[in-house]
Every structure is written in C-alpha cells, then in structure tokens.
Design a protein around this motif. Sequence first.
Motif, PDB file in Angstrom:
ATOM      1  N   THR A  52      74.043  48.632  75.624  1.00 34.06           N
ATOM      2  CA  THR A  52      73.549  48.940  74.288  1.00 34.06           C
ATOM      3  C   THR A  52      74.250  48.028  73.294  1.00 34.06           C
ATOM      4  N   TYR A  53      73.581  46.975  72.932  1.00 36.95           N
ATOM      5  CA  TYR A  53      74.105  46.024  71.959  1.00 36.95           C
ATOM      6  C   TYR A  53      73.563  46.399  70.578  1.00 36.95           C
ATOM      7  N   THR A  54      74.124  45.797  69.558  1.00 33.74           N
ATOM      8  CA  THR A  54      73.734  46.164  68.196  1.00 33.74           C
ATOM      9  C   THR A  54      72.223  46.052  68.006  1.00 33.74           C
ATOM     10  N   ASP A  55      71.628  45.010  68.541  1.00 33.99           N
ATOM     11  CA  ASP A  55      70.186  44.848  68.339  1.00 33.99           C
ATOM     12  C   ASP A  55      69.365  45.865  69.134  1.00 33.99           C
ATOM     13  N   ASP A  56      69.997  46.556  70.087  1.00 34.37           N
ATOM     14  CA  ASP A  56      69.279  47.615  70.818  1.00 34.37           C
ATOM     15  C   ASP A  56      69.204  48.896  70.000  1.00 34.37           C
ATOM     16  N   LEU A  57      69.998  48.973  68.950  1.00 36.52           N
ATOM     17  CA  LEU A  57      70.022  50.192  68.135  1.00 36.52           C
ATOM     18  C   LEU A  57      68.985  50.081  67.022  1.00 36.52           C
ATOM     19  N   ASN A  58      68.248  51.146  66.829  1.00 39.13           N
ATOM     20  CA  ASN A  58      67.248  51.158  65.764  1.00 39.13           C
ATOM     21  C   ASN A  58      67.309  52.495  65.051  1.00 39.13           C
ATOM     22  N   GLN A  59      67.019  52.458  63.762  1.00 37.08           N
ATOM     23  CA  GLN A  59      67.104  53.657  62.942  1.00 37.08           C
ATOM     24  C   GLN A  59      65.740  53.930  62.314  1.00 37.08           C
ATOM     25  N   PRO A  60      65.417  55.206  62.091  1.00 36.14           N
ATOM     26  CA  PRO A  60      64.151  55.504  61.406  1.00 36.14           C
ATOM     27  C   PRO A  60      64.117  54.838  60.028  1.00 36.14           C
ATOM     28  N   GLY A  61      63.007  54.233  59.709  1.00 37.80           N
ATOM     29  CA  GLY A  61      62.857  53.616  58.389  1.00 37.80           C
ATOM     30  C   GLY A  61      63.599  52.309  58.225  1.00 37.80           C
ATOM     31  N   GLN A  62      64.020  51.741  59.348  1.00 39.29           N
ATOM     32  CA  GLN A  62      64.844  50.537  59.312  1.00 39.29           C
ATOM     33  C   GLN A  62      64.136  49.349  58.653  1.00 39.29           C
ATOM     34  N   THR A  63      64.879  48.590  57.879  1.00 34.94           N
ATOM     35  CA  THR A  63      64.366  47.337  57.321  1.00 34.94           C
ATOM     36  C   THR A  63      65.125  46.178  57.949  1.00 34.94           C
ATOM     37  N   TYR A  64      64.694  44.983  57.594  1.00 38.67           N
ATOM     38  CA  TYR A  64      65.283  43.790  58.206  1.00 38.67           C
ATOM     39  C   TYR A  64      65.752  42.821  57.124  1.00 38.67           C
ATOM     40  N   ALA A  65      66.880  42.215  57.367  1.00 37.25           N
ATOM     41  CA  ALA A  65      67.423  41.253  56.402  1.00 37.25           C
ATOM     42  C   ALA A  65      67.328  39.839  56.956  1.00 37.25           C
ATOM     43  N   ALA A  66      67.035  38.913  56.072  1.00 36.79           N
ATOM     44  CA  ALA A  66      67.162  37.484  56.400  1.00 36.79           C
ATOM     45  C   ALA A  66      67.981  36.849  55.292  1.00 36.79           C
ATOM     46  N   PHE A  67      68.898  35.983  55.688  1.00 38.75           N
ATOM     47  CA  PHE A  67      69.763  35.346  54.701  1.00 38.75           C
ATOM     48  C   PHE A  67      69.165  34.032  54.228  1.00 38.75           C
ATOM     49  N   VAL A  68      69.337  33.782  52.946  1.00 30.67           N
ATOM     50  CA  VAL A  68      68.943  32.493  52.394  1.00 30.67           C
ATOM     51  C   VAL A  68      70.201  31.651  52.382  1.00 30.67           C
ATOM     52  N   ARG A  69      70.138  30.520  53.047  1.00 35.07           N
ATOM     53  CA  ARG A  69      71.347  29.730  53.302  1.00 35.07           C
ATOM     54  C   ARG A  69      71.258  28.350  52.668  1.00 35.07           C
ATOM     55  N   VAL A 103      67.139  38.638  51.828  1.00 39.95           N
ATOM     56  CA  VAL A 103      65.817  39.207  51.615  1.00 39.95           C
ATOM     57  C   VAL A 103      65.669  40.389  52.559  1.00 39.95           C
ATOM     58  N   ILE A 104      65.296  41.546  51.978  1.00 37.49           N
ATOM     59  CA  ILE A 104      65.113  42.745  52.788  1.00 37.49           C
ATOM     60  C   ILE A 104      63.616  42.996  52.877  1.00 37.49           C
ATOM     61  N   ALA A 105      63.146  43.242  54.093  1.00 34.53           N
ATOM     62  CA  ALA A 105      61.700  43.412  54.271  1.00 34.53           C
ATOM     63  C   ALA A 105      61.418  44.415  55.370  1.00 34.53           C
ATOM     64  N   ASP A 106      60.147  44.752  55.488  1.00 36.92           N
ATOM     65  CA  ASP A 106      59.713  45.735  56.491  1.00 36.92           C
ATOM     66  C   ASP A 106      59.792  45.198  57.914  1.00 36.92           C
ATOM     67  N   GLN A 137      59.945  35.061  56.111  1.00 36.81           N
ATOM     68  CA  GLN A 137      58.970  34.442  55.208  1.00 36.81           C
ATOM     69  C   GLN A 137      59.507  34.501  53.780  1.00 36.81           C
ATOM     70  N   GLY A 138      60.038  35.661  53.429  1.00 35.41           N
ATOM     71  CA  GLY A 138      60.581  35.837  52.085  1.00 35.41           C
ATOM     72  C   GLY A 138      61.728  34.871  51.820  1.00 35.41           C
ATOM     73  N   ALA A 139      62.604  34.725  52.817  1.00 34.18           N
ATOM     74  CA  ALA A 139      63.752  33.837  52.641  1.00 34.18           C
ATOM     75  C   ALA A 139      63.292  32.403  52.406  1.00 34.18           C
ATOM     76  N   VAL A 173      69.378  48.789  57.189  1.00 38.87           N
ATOM     77  CA  VAL A 173      69.100  47.349  57.153  1.00 38.87           C
ATOM     78  C   VAL A 173      69.687  46.700  58.408  1.00 38.87           C
ATOM     79  N   LYS A 174      68.855  45.931  59.088  1.00 42.08           N
ATOM     80  CA  LYS A 174      69.332  45.230  60.295  1.00 42.08           C
ATOM     81  C   LYS A 174      69.231  43.725  60.134  1.00 42.08           C
ATOM     82  N   TRP A 175      70.241  43.061  60.658  1.00 40.88           N
ATOM     83  CA  TRP A 175      70.217  41.585  60.730  1.00 40.88           C
ATOM     84  C   TRP A 175      70.748  41.167  62.093  1.00 40.88           C
TER      85      TRP A 175
END
Lengths: 782, 266
Positions: A26-43, A119-122, A129-131, A280-282
């Motif tokens: 069970t790695y961090t990316d295997d964990l999911n939460q109800p209503g979870q959003t996703y982050a992308a960094f602008v670099r 950028v936080i998105a669904d 895309q947002g980033a 929020v997951k990244w």
Amino acid sequence: MSNADTGIGASVKRREDLRFITGEGTYTDDLNQPGQTYAAFVRSPYARARIDAIDVSDALNVDGVIMILTGADMAADGLGDLPCGWMVKQKDGSDMVTAPHPPLATELVNYVGEPYALVIADSRHAARQGAEAVMTDFHELNPVVNLASAAQSEQIHAGIPDNRAYDWELGDKPATEAALAGAAHITRLDLINNRLIPNAMEPRAALGVYEKGTGDYTLYTTSQNPHLERLVLSAFVQVAPEHKLRVVAPDVGGGFGSKIFVYAEETAVIWAAAKVGRPVKWVADRSESFLADAHGRDHVTHVELGLDQSGRFVGLKVQTTANLGAYLSLFGSAVPTYLYGTLLAGQYRTPNIYVEVQGVYTNTSPVDAYRGAGRPEATYVLERVVETAARELGRDPADLRRMNMIQPGDFPYQTPVALVYDIGDYEASLDRALEAIDYQGFPARRIASKDQGKRRGIGFACYIEACGLAPSQLAIQLGAGVGLYESGEIRLNPTGNATVFTGSHSHGQGHETTFAQIVSDKLGIPFDDVEVVHGDTGRVEFGLGTYGSRSLAVGGSALMMAGDKIIAKGRRIAAHLMQASVDDVSFEDGKFLLAASNQSVTIQEVAFAAYVPTSYPEDLEPGLSEKAFYDPKNFTYPAGTHIAEVEIDEATGEVDLVALVAVDDFGEIINPMIVEGQVHGGLAQGVGQALLEHGIYDEQGQLVTGSLMDYCMPRADNLPDFIVDTTITPCTHNPLGAKGCGEAGAIGSTAAVMNAVTDALGVKDLSMPATSEKVWRILKGE
Amino acid sequence: MYPFKYHRPTSLEEAASLYNGSDDPVYLSGGMTLIPTMKQRLAAPADVIDLSGIESLTGISVKGDKLTIGAFTTHAAVMASADVRKHIPVLAYLAAQIGDAQVRNRGTIGGSVANSDPSADYPAAIVSLGTTIHCQNRSIDGTEFFKDLFETALEPGEIITSIEFSMPTRAAYRKFPNPASRYAVVGVLVADFGGSIRVGVTGAGPCACRASGMEKVLNDNLKPAAIDAVEVPDAGFNSDLHASAEYRAHLVKVMAKRAVAAMLEG
C-alpha cells in the motif's frame, strides 16, 4: 522455546516481501479518499528568473479545475519557509547564510522545476491541463550553473555575496600546513565528485486530508521520517499544530535519502486540502522526480597528502567547494561539513588534518543527503589520494594503507577531526578482501587481459563511516535542530503476542523482519507473534526516522531497552504468580524461572495476568507495555575494504567491472541475508556513480539528464557477481553491538572502482563517471 | 497525455480512410516511441489509428530466396522465428539486441523502420540485407528508404505492410549500446552475398546508410584489418552527451571490424 531459526543472527526471509512482490503493498498512490482532488504543480522553465505576473484566468476555465494557489496565496496565509535543519558555523564563528526558501516561489525562481503555483482539479488530467494553461511573465536572469566559478558569478540571493552559504573549517590548519611543509613527499589531486540524481523506484507522492469537523489534518506521504515531517510542518512552516497533524508514511518504495527532506509539494498539498475543503493528491511523475527531488554529491576538491620517508601519513589538507543547489535543503548544510570533514581520518593515524569547505548556491536543484551523505565524498577524496600516493612512491597500495592503519590496540581512537572511534580491526577486513580477490593472482590476470587487447586494473578503498546518528547533545552542539535519539515501544497484548512500535521507518530495509527478530529473541516469543508498526505519527509516539544507517543501532537499541523494561515488570508479576521474591526470579527464553525450583511461568502467562489481574501485585500498574528512548553514546563506525577489478577494452574505451569484493565490519548482524542485500544495493549505487550516473545541467541551467534515457542507472548486466563477506568487531556502546550497514556499499565501492580504472589506464585521474568516450580519449593520448 | 480519438481499423483501406479523414492523424504500431512521446505531452495527435487489428500485417514467411516479415511482427517474434534463425540468423540476433524484453514484446519491425530513429537497430539491416519495403500501393528499395533524421520515403498516410529480405550467405551485426537507453550509439551489420559485401551502419549519422568505402575494401580483402585503411569522416555525424561525432566515427570502424570477425568466425 527456541528461536534459532528466527532470532538474532538468522537469515529470516523478509515477511514484507510477499506483499511487495505480489503487488499488495500500500503505497501513497494506492490510497484514495472520498471526494479526492488532484494537484499539479506549475514549475519554473527557467533556472533563474523574476516572476513579473501570473495570469490564471485561462487555467481556471479549464474543465475540472477547482482552484489555483500561488506562492502569494501561501505567503498571505502566513506559511513559513522550508527550513534547513542544521546550522553550520563559519570560520569566523558567524552563522551560515540561509536564503529564504518559500515552498512556492513568489518573486524569483531559482532552478528549473521549482514550483510556484499549484492547480487543484477533479482529475489528474484536468490538473495538468490547468497547470499548462497558467500564463506567467518571466524576466529571465543569468543563471549560475558552474560550481567552480559560482562564487565569482552573479549573486543569486539578496544579502548573500559570493553565493556562499558558509565557509567552514575543521582541524588544525597551522599544524597541518607545517606537517605538509616538512613532508618527504606530497601527493596532490584535484577531484570532482559528480552530481547524482536519486531515482527511488516510487516517485514522491502526497495525499492531504483535512477534517473540517475536528480541524484535524492527515498527510499521507513518501517520507523516511514522518515525525520529523510533522515537526517541521508544524513548528516551522506552521501548516497546523503538531497535535492536529498526523503524518503517515505507508509503504514507501525506496528513498536513499531523497525522502528525508520536507519538500514544497507535500507542504502545499496539506495546506491546499484545507483551502479546497477536499482531500488533495499529488504523485510525481519521473520527470518531476528528476527535476525536483534533492540531488546528491557535487563537490570540487583539492587534496594534499603529506608522507614521511617511510610512507607514514603526516598531514592531510582538503579544500572543497560543495554545491548546495538553489536553496539549503533540510540537511543540505550538514552533508558536506559534519558528515564529510569528520570522516577524513578514514582508517589511518594521520596526525594532522585540516579541511575547509565552501558551501555555495547555484541555480540547480537543491543538493542534500544521498546514500552515504558526505561519507562517500570523504572516502573518495581520501582513498583516491592514498592510492595515488602509493603509485607515486612505487609502494603496494595495500601495504601503504596497512602501515598507516589505526591498530586494534589504539581504540578508543581520537581522530584530529572530532570523532572518537570506539572499535575496529581494519587489517582483518583488508586481509579477507585481499584473499577474496586473489590479489596474488592479479599480475597474471593483468597479462592475460593484455593478450586480449584489454587493460586490467585493480583498486582499493578502505573506508570508514560514522553511522547511528547521533548522540543528541553532540549533534545539537554541532548545529542539529533536533536530538537524534530513537523511540521504541513493545506492547504485549493479553494473549501474549506483541505489537512493536518504532520511530524509524522502513522503505526497503526490512525492519518488519529484523525488528521482529530482535523482539522475538529478546522476549522469547515466536517470531510470528511479533508485529512491527512504523511510519505513522498517529500510532508511534515519536521518532527521528531512517537515514544514516541508524535504524538498527539506534531504533533497535531502543527496542532492547523497552524489552528490558518488559522483563523487569514481568519479573514482578511472575514472582507474585509463583508466590516468590522478585530477586529469585530470572528470565530466559520466554520463561520466568524461580531459582532453586522447577517452577516457571511463561511470558504469555505473565502478559495475561497483567491484563486480567486476578492475582496481581497490589502496588503494580496493570498492563504490559513499555517504551524507551535510546540516545546513542557515540556514533557507530562501520568500516571495511572494497576492492574492484576492471578490464578496459582498448578499442572502445568500455570499462567492464569484472570483480568487486566488499568485506565489511558492521558489528553484530541480526539478519545476514538482509545485510547482504543492503550491501549489494549499495555497491550497485557506488558503481553507478563511478561508471554510469551523472546529473548534468547545461549552461542555461536546463537539466540535460532529465530522463532514464539519458541518466544512466546501473543495471544487473553492468555488475559482476559481488563477493561479499563480513568481519565483526561489536560496537562497544549499544546493546546490540550493531553498527549499521545501509550505506557502506555506496561509500567504499566508488573509490575502489575509480582506483581500478586509473590503475588500468595509468593516469592520475579522470572525472566520474568513467564513460567509454572519456576512457577512449585517454587511451588515444588526449 | 492529451485527449485523442482512438481507432482500431481491421483493414488497410479502413486505416487509410481514417487517416485521410483526420486533421492530425498518427498510426500506432508497437507504440514504443509514440506512446512515451505522447505521455510526455510532446506529441498531441488528434486521432491515433492502431494497426494491431489488421491481421495481414503480422507473420513471417519464406518464398524462394526471400524472407518476408509482416510490418506488425514484434521483435520478440523475429528473435524466436525458426525461419529467421535458419535463413537470416543475423536478423534474429539483431532483434534480440533491441531494448529490453518489454520493448521486444511490443515493438514491431514496421514501426521501428517507419520511425527512422537514427539509433534504432533494424535500419542497419534494412540498408544492407537487400530489402524491399512493401507499402499498400508500392514497394521501396531498402537502400532508398531512409532520408534523414526521422524521415523516410513514406508518403503521408502510407503504411509499411511487410519487409522482404534477401538471404546473405553469412552476416554479423555488432552494436555499441548507449549505456542508459540501450539504443545503438553505433551499430554495424556486415553481410556477405556470395562474395559481394554489404555494410549497413546505424547510429552514427542522421539515418542509417550503407558504408560504400568499407564495402569496397572488404570486397578486395575480407578481413577485419582491411577496415583500418578506411577513412570514416565524422562530418554530419550525431553528437550528444553520450558520444561525440568523432567517437562515433571511431566506433563505426571498431564495430565493423568486430562484425567482420564475427562473420568470418561464423
């Protein structure tokens, strides 16, 4: 009850491996939460630029984008900078000069890949895309990329002239210079320790959760030290107070140091979770890992070793410029100083040593601890110059080392560079290694290679390392921001099995197995009855985590102390059960024995009585759960000899590592199989540095080796069958007699391989990695 | 990846019609270059036309003195083919040097050849083994196929259907792999067609080509040492972080000598 097959010293198969190799980890990316959003960094696409304006209007219109947060938003919320956890004092006694390091850049970006917005998105896709749709006006500035000329380049940070964070020294300069002036021979060498990029198999990731109802934060992240992460995020960055923040590091797929540090990304993710009101997951992709994980090594060094007529080392002077990257990472200041300069005595009785280190900023990714952290760099300097001295003097490199080695009778040995070695037998590992490589047979092998158009070389490295970080008071005196003890807790459950809590963290080391072996052995309960819990601040009281080969020597010792407390309390309960005096009760192999009788009670019976106290001492608390904090009395000093043999193809310049021997003294060993695995992995990384790996920036500060197509990680076919063996001098100051084995492979092997390459080529030096083209150019006389 | 439309035609005609109906189409064969490029967001085709549904593109057959490999045949299939091993063993050897097991199980000969990656292995065989590249409506001589860096004689929308190989009496391929990617820094295939020597070189220049200077000396004197007399100028050769043009030129000779030696040893 015998634990011969599972106790201390047994090669128990790693119980965690089944879930890892069957995809059930069970790695961090295997964990999911109800209503979870996703982050992308602008670099930042630039190595150095001023941010004139950020326009997020297009990005906000991207389908699925929920919120965009910038460095300005973070500053407005009062979040603090990412701290450097180790204060280095300069030559003049002043503090090092630390550049402010906001998690998200605000006005200036200072390396390619530095995040300045998220950028936080669904969905992951919408976030990306947002980033891409964030429009930023940059004013490009001249980047400082070249380490050697960084001090003479444009100033990166306001108030930090010469781009210098510190000018540090250790040792007696006048005495060393006098010793060199009087030396019969001085060997001089200019060395580059190449920048490495860690590349753990699992990229960094974070999942931040905020519970509005309670105000509780939970951060799941790829950390080697979740309690330290929590401490930094609450005390310095001030995301949330410590008691309202839980940090969980679940299964973590490798770290090699790169997951010690508190990074911008997890900081931003846990902060954003409260802003968005949804988890929020990244998860980094490999390209982000290359750009934004802390890199390792990157030194330029001049070294001088003075010898007397007989070949005894009389003085060693080392001048190093260390690349710190754009900002000081969590331990970035300590790695090229206290974890480097203090190791320059190596295994030798060199009476005078002086080292000075300039730590400089450049417009590159921050540089911090990477497997070995300072000690591979020190070993490289020392073992390359010693080997070179032997060649210059026409001495056998093994013999020259032998005559300078600290002898078993010399311990405890005070080095001229602060450390006190407690124990060792360096000639024992040298002798074993010479035998394993068949040193006598080398001249014949060299001739045989020559007949096939190949040049053969042999190279040594007799290394020492300081592990088991660290005696807290000493560490704090030297500038550490925290003590470096470790906690351990053993909870015997009413049914007699044990839940064990450790503040160290396993991300490949196999603690779930070795720590269970220790407790099983200590308390005489079956191995399968011991469960090891780690990596969760909500379950483990406190801890400083895993790095610097410290987990067993420090964390394992804490468990031994907790075990002692369990036994002490158990004796009182057992005495009561047997209606005897405590003084007549002893403990052995899981049983409390009454002297001069055949009476005994098992530890399981005692545990049951502790929780169901029908017959129980009146003045004793119920329960059988004990914890301990172990603060080491000294560093531990693993040491050993690595010998490499290479064959170089004269036509192509290809270097073939044909043999690599590692004979190490790790003190007492809990699980020989796991130790051997640790050595194998370390050797692979050490060989990688010598022959394959190189993090390269171009003049504009763009990372040229930004993917696995160009950054060459070692693979199985680059490596010979390792010959691995151990000698043992037990550590004198911890209850296990253990020293630590996690980094040794990467500490000794690099110098051994490069000594072999330069031996084969008959040259003083070539810069790492020894690629085929570099070697070919030397072969053709360039 | 950016969004795209995915298509899986079952005939060449359907594939071509999909291609012609799209503003920004791309054919997908094994995807060993295209998919990573799309994942890195360096390519954003509107329509991805997957050729895996066209059965006629797969398979290996022998007719007379020619061996024909369907464009969609994987490197692993070429490696394992009894016909290839019997008639052109060098091709099975070459296929086994490509990438890793995962790449060999997905990557296809047609995809590799159509891509004209300067450091791919197959092109060395295409230019040296008397090949004909068959497309839907025409055939192209293997020596005329590669034009430049990632450029071939293929017209837009044209699909390689199969590749026809002549059978050398003996041949050998030697490659100097990039240590990181394992692509060919330089790869040289030397083939003997009944006394007529052909040499194909990949990795060195912008695309694979024959080395006529080497062929000439080897036709006179089929020995590794004969290569020593050949000048290999590095003008126009690739130069990157892994190998300069000068080093590549040197490696061409070394790999050629080793290929000749291996061929003579059988």
